[in-house]
Design a protein around this motif. Structure first.
Motif, PDB file in Angstrom:
ATOM      1  N   ARG A   1      32.250 -19.502 -18.849  1.00  0.00           N
ATOM      2  CA  ARG A   1      31.722 -18.680 -19.786  1.00  0.00           C
ATOM      3  C   ARG A   1      30.146 -18.431 -19.321  1.00  0.00           C
TER       4      ARG A   1
ATOM      5  N   SER B   1      28.505 -14.883 -18.460  1.00  0.00           N
ATOM      6  CA  SER B   1      27.006 -14.344 -19.152  1.00  0.00           C
ATOM      7  C   SER B   1      26.159 -13.997 -17.790  1.00  0.00           C
TER       8      SER B   1
ATOM      9  N   ASN C   1      25.749  -6.483 -25.400  1.00  0.00           N
ATOM     10  CA  ASN C   1      25.366  -7.791 -25.353  1.00  0.00           C
ATOM     11  C   ASN C   1      24.217  -8.207 -25.935  1.00  0.00           C
TER      12      ASN C   1
ATOM     13  N   GLU D   1      22.961 -10.950 -28.755  1.00  0.00           N
ATOM     14  CA  GLU D   1      21.950 -11.834 -29.069  1.00  0.00           C
ATOM     15  C   GLU D   1      21.233 -11.911 -30.327  1.00  0.00           C
TER      16      GLU D   1
END
Length: 230
Positions: free
Chosen positions: A14, A18, A69, A73
């Motif tokens: 992960r 990211s 993304n 966030e």
């Protein structure tokens, strides 16, 4: 018998994913779409090009997930999580989502172009392009549970309208048809104007007060029913 793990199931995987998205977004911010290639991102992220394709399928899928993304966030931020669930949280997300447009308009024009260009063949398009609709739908579900909506409102259609309005205004700005200030004001105002005819009680009054603050010259929305009542 061994259990097959899903993609990027471990913390390390992960974190790697990211980092790939972060590297892609940094290139988008600094160089735009033209500066992105799968080979370049793979080298920056210390992974093979094959791994990159295994995760994101193609360049379009990578760009779409990197562009979207930022919204993920924002939704996960502390200020949004502290907002009252339902319509207040949806409007808080909308307000916060406008900050990157003000802070980095060139990058956000790139983001809008990527998301608008996505089609049904782009990996993740169904989820990412419909992210605003999903957020709106979740907010409307809470509003219904709290008896803030008129009976029979079609939540699916109303959430589609909210999402379409937001992306429509963003596209107009990306095409230089409206100014940045108009984009920010209209995006916040559109949600309120759209929601008022379908809300009742204290939530409707709350929205009407919000509309007066956003645009005092607007006449209160009529109570006449609109074609989203099943």
């Amino acid at each position: 018998m061994a259990v097959k793990r899903g993609p990027y199931a471990s913390d390390l995987q992960r974190q790697r994913r990211s980092q790939i998205l972060l590297n892609t977004r940094e290139l988008l911010e600094s160089e735009g779409i033209e500066g992105i290639s799968m080979a370049r991102i793979a080298k920056m992220s210390s992974v093979s090009t094959k791994t990159l394709y295994n995760i994101f399928v193609n360049r379009e899928g990578l760009l779409l997930q990197a562009a979207a993304n930022r919204l993920d966030e924002l939704v996960a931020s502390a200020s949004i999580q502290l907002a009252t669930p339902g319509i207040p949280r949806l409007l808080a997300i909308t307000e916060l989502a406008m900050m990157p447009f003000r802070d980095n308009p060139d990058f956000m024009k790139t983001v809008v172009a990527i998301v608008i260009a996505a089609n049904e063949n782009t990996p993740g398009a169904g989820e990412r392009v419909g992210r605003v609709q999903m957020l709106a739908y979740d907010a409307l579900v809470v509003a219904r549970e709290n008896d803030e909506l008129k009976s029979g409102v079609d939540l699916q259609e109303l959430s589609l309208i909210i999402a379409a309005n937001q992306w429509g205004v963003a596209l107009m700005w990306q095409q230089n048809m409206i100014s940045l200030e108009q984009l920010i004001r209209q995006t916040n105002l559109n949600h309120v104007i759209t929601l008022i005819p379908f809300c009742i009680g204290g939530r409707k009054q709350w929205l009407e007060k919000r509309m007066e603050m956003l645009h005092p010259a607007i006449t209160p929305v009529s109570n006449q029913p609109i074609r989203l009542l099943s």
